[in-house]
Design a protein around this motif. Sequence first.
Motif, PDB file in Angstrom:
ATOM      1  N   PRO A   2      22.092 -35.608   9.079  1.00 33.48           N
ATOM      2  CA  PRO A   2      23.229 -35.710   8.705  1.00 33.48           C
ATOM      3  C   PRO A   2      23.434 -36.109   7.233  1.00 33.48           C
ATOM      4  O   PRO A   2      24.689 -35.583   6.579  1.00 33.48           O
ATOM      5  N   GLU A   7      24.088 -30.901  10.598  1.00 34.91           N
ATOM      6  CA  GLU A   7      24.207 -31.663  12.040  1.00 34.91           C
ATOM      7  C   GLU A   7      23.295 -31.063  13.166  1.00 34.91           C
ATOM      8  O   GLU A   7      23.007 -29.878  13.185  1.00 34.91           O
ATOM      9  N   ASP A   9      21.503 -29.686  16.260  1.00 33.37           N
ATOM     10  CA  ASP A   9      21.981 -28.687  17.467  1.00 33.37           C
ATOM     11  C   ASP A   9      21.268 -28.886  18.591  1.00 33.37           C
ATOM     12  O   ASP A   9      20.493 -29.649  18.621  1.00 33.37           O
ATOM     13  N   TYR A  13      17.376 -30.888  19.116  1.00 32.47           N
ATOM     14  CA  TYR A  13      17.276 -32.043  20.141  1.00 32.47           C
ATOM     15  C   TYR A  13      15.944 -31.540  21.096  1.00 32.47           C
ATOM     16  O   TYR A  13      15.041 -32.240  21.307  1.00 32.47           O
ATOM     17  N   GLU A  35      21.293 -39.034  24.136  1.00 34.65           N
ATOM     18  CA  GLU A  35      21.860 -38.872  22.820  1.00 34.65           C
ATOM     19  C   GLU A  35      22.570 -37.557  22.479  1.00 34.65           C
ATOM     20  O   GLU A  35      23.777 -37.327  22.168  1.00 34.65           O
ATOM     21  N   MET A  36      21.975 -36.545  22.859  1.00 37.16           N
ATOM     22  CA  MET A  36      22.407 -35.013  22.626  1.00 37.16           C
ATOM     23  C   MET A  36      23.818 -34.876  23.716  1.00 37.16           C
ATOM     24  O   MET A  36      24.575 -34.387  22.767  1.00 37.16           O
ATOM     25  N   ARG A  37      23.536 -35.149  24.706  1.00 32.25           N
ATOM     26  CA  ARG A  37      24.947 -35.014  25.633  1.00 32.25           C
ATOM     27  C   ARG A  37      25.943 -36.043  25.071  1.00 32.25           C
ATOM     28  O   ARG A  37      27.102 -35.519  25.024  1.00 32.25           O
ATOM     29  N   GLY A  38      25.578 -37.294  24.516  1.00 31.82           N
ATOM     30  CA  GLY A  38      26.646 -38.257  24.084  1.00 31.82           C
ATOM     31  C   GLY A  38      27.389 -37.683  22.877  1.00 31.82           C
ATOM     32  O   GLY A  38      28.579 -38.036  22.496  1.00 31.82           O
ATOM     33  N   ARG A  39      26.860 -36.893  21.905  1.00 30.21           N
ATOM     34  CA  ARG A  39      27.359 -36.152  20.780  1.00 30.21           C
ATOM     35  C   ARG A  39      28.052 -35.017  21.267  1.00 30.21           C
ATOM     36  O   ARG A  39      28.508 -34.201  20.228  1.00 30.21           O
TER      37      ARG A  39
END
Length: 178
Positions: A2, A7, A9, A13, A35-39
């Motif tokens: 970041p 970002e 992707d 992940y 974390e991936m799903r949370g983003r």
Amino acid sequence: MPEAGIEPDVVTYNTLIDGCVLTDDSAGAVALFNEMRGRGIAPSAVSYTTLMKAFASSGQPKLAHKVFDEMEKDPRVAVDRAAWNMLVEAYCRLGLLEAAKKVVDEGEGRAAGRGDGKYKRMYVELHSRMFTSRHASQARQDRRRERKRAAEAFKFWLGLPNSYYATDWRLQHDGNLT
């Protein structure tokens, strides 16, 4: 990433989750997946399968099965052969062969329900090309022998009765199994 204006992707992940698998860190794999799903990054089939691999590697086939079930419910991805194979592997790693066979049977049942029957067709096709005349050339007889071995290996993979149960696997000098 970041800080560099890039970002992460789903591929980023997936790579990180696989790194956790390689270091036997299933908790880290779950944390990255969440974390991936949370983003707001949707998991791919590879994401689910890699998370299943984390649980298979750590001897937790029931958790791998839960991930598989979640994958089936996710309308954005399709359960593929790799996911089925990983689920079977999760049970086989612990010697839970009956559970693994049940997964294979379930997969075959679903394939038949879709009109697929792919494995049965593959075996029938392989079997139909297996026989040649005794008077055929040596090259043709050798090809027949190799096709017959392939059919037996396929039956072994499916867990059907075959000649491999009574033989040892050996590695030839050229690196091929015999």
